[in-house]
Design a protein around this motif. Structure first.
Motif, PDB file in Angstrom:
ATOM      1  N   PHE A 166       0.836  -1.201   0.000  1.00 14.17           N
ATOM      2  CA  PHE A 166       0.000   0.000   0.000  1.00 14.17           C
ATOM      3  C   PHE A 166       0.869   1.248   0.000  1.00 14.17           C
ATOM      4  N   ARG A 167       1.859   1.294   0.890  1.00 12.67           N
ATOM      5  CA  ARG A 167       2.698   2.495   0.994  1.00 12.67           C
ATOM      6  C   ARG A 167       3.411   2.789  -0.319  1.00 12.67           C
ATOM      7  N   VAL A 168       3.964   1.762  -0.937  1.00 12.38           N
ATOM      8  CA  VAL A 168       4.722   1.971  -2.172  1.00 12.38           C
ATOM      9  C   VAL A 168       3.802   2.403  -3.309  1.00 12.38           C
ATOM     10  N   ALA A 169       2.641   1.746  -3.439  1.00 11.29           N
ATOM     11  CA  ALA A 169       1.715   2.087  -4.528  1.00 11.29           C
ATOM     12  C   ALA A 169       1.239   3.527  -4.422  1.00 11.29           C
ATOM     13  N   VAL A 170       0.863   3.951  -3.212  1.00 15.91           N
ATOM     14  CA  VAL A 170       0.336   5.304  -3.048  1.00 15.91           C
ATOM     15  C   VAL A 170       1.455   6.337  -3.137  1.00 15.91           C
ATOM     16  N   ALA A 171       2.621   6.046  -2.534  1.00 18.19           N
ATOM     17  CA  ALA A 171       3.739   6.995  -2.599  1.00 18.19           C
ATOM     18  C   ALA A 171       4.179   7.226  -4.034  1.00 18.19           C
ATOM     19  N   ALA A 172       4.230   6.158  -4.840  1.00 19.35           N
ATOM     20  CA  ALA A 172       4.617   6.314  -6.244  1.00 19.35           C
ATOM     21  C   ALA A 172       3.589   7.151  -6.999  1.00 19.35           C
ATOM     22  N   ALA A 173       2.311   6.908  -6.739  1.00 16.08           N
ATOM     23  CA  ALA A 173       1.266   7.675  -7.429  1.00 16.08           C
ATOM     24  C   ALA A 173       1.326   9.150  -7.047  1.00 16.08           C
ATOM     25  N   LEU A 174       1.581   9.446  -5.774  1.00 16.31           N
ATOM     26  CA  LEU A 174       1.650  10.837  -5.331  1.00 16.31           C
ATOM     27  C   LEU A 174       2.897  11.530  -5.871  1.00 16.31           C
ATOM     28  N   ALA A 175       4.000  10.781  -5.980  1.00 14.28           N
ATOM     29  CA  ALA A 175       5.228  11.369  -6.523  1.00 14.28           C
ATOM     30  C   ALA A 175       5.119  11.598  -8.019  1.00 14.28           C
TER      31      ALA A 175
END
Length: 255
Positions: free
Chosen positions: A109-118
């Motif tokens: 979850f953290r990686v998927a959302v962090a990548a999308a926000l970046a």
């Protein structure tokens, strides 16, 4: 079958029902977030929305399963971080106007959302990622950048083929030659990873990619500034680039 359903009235045309449903959901989002007009497309991933005015929450039920609960100061996902769920989380962050976020949950979850926000423009800073998260997000961003570059090059090569097809059987003019050279300049810029050229071509904006390619060519052909330091001898390595999501919010936004 109709006898088993509750009494109801709805548009007879299925497409009209879908459009009306999407307008209704967009209206609920507008009401909850206090935004201006929202297009029907904001409801593309949504099955239904429940507004709880007493609790001040909005529950967004996703078409592919799962639901997103917006508590105003926290977004909680129930279900797997599929593409649609991540897209709705990013959209909710955008509607709230948050410029930095803290993520909890499992690494996927953290990686998927962090990548999308970046990856959005402008990016949203993510606070508190560990080293493994940062490496995984960096790898995902690199994968996305390479995929966009591939899509951009495919689009520009198709534009070149179309241009050559239009020239078949006739003598090319100076304008024809200039246009072909401009498309090839855009291809070179995208191949080198020029962000403006890649973004425009990947989004189907061939004219924008051509402008980006021309701008890159002008920069490459410009004479070097006389104030640049001499380069004979060893040079200190440039500091490694750190994307915004690794740095946290600027001091003015830290509480």
């Amino acid at each position: 079958m109709a006898d088993t359903l509750p009494p109801s009235v709805s548009p007879g045309d299925g497409a009209a029902r879908r459009r009306r449903r999407e307008r209704h959901l967009a209206g609920l989002l507008r009401e909850h977030y206090g935004t201006g007009w929202l297009p029907e497309s904001v409801a593309a991933n949504l099955a239904r929305i429940e507004l709880d005015r007493a609790a001040g929450t909005a529950t967004l039920h996703l078409r592919g399963g799962g639901r997103l609960i917006d508590c105003g100061d926290r977004l909680v996902l129930h279900g797997r971080p599929r593409e649609a769920a991540v897209a709705e989380l990013v959209a909710a962050v955008d509607r709230h106007g948050w410029t930095s976020v803290t993520l909890t949950g499992d690494p996927a979850f953290r990686v998927a959302v962090a990548a999308a926000l970046a990856d959005r423009r402008p990016s949203v800073a993510v606070v508190g990622l560990d080293e493994a998260d940062r490496q995984a997000v960096g790898a995902e961003l690199a994968r996305r950048a390479e995929e966009r570059r591939r899509v951009a090059l495919d689009a520009l090569r198709a534009a070149e083929r179309d241009h050559l097809a239009r020239l078949a059987g006739r003598q090319p003019t100076a304008r024809d030659a200039a246009m072909l050279e401009a498309v090839r300049d855009a291809q070179a810029a995208a191949s080198w990873g020029d962000a403006a050229a890649v973004r425009a071509a990947a989004e189907g904006d061939i004219e924008g990619a051509v402008r980006a390619g021309a701008a890159l060519r002008r920069r490459e052909e410009a004479p070097a500034a006389t104030s640049e330091p001499a380069t004979d001898g060893p040079q200190a390595p440039a500091p490694a680039y750190r994307p915004p999501w690794t740095q946290g919010p600027p001091p003015s936004q830290r509480f």
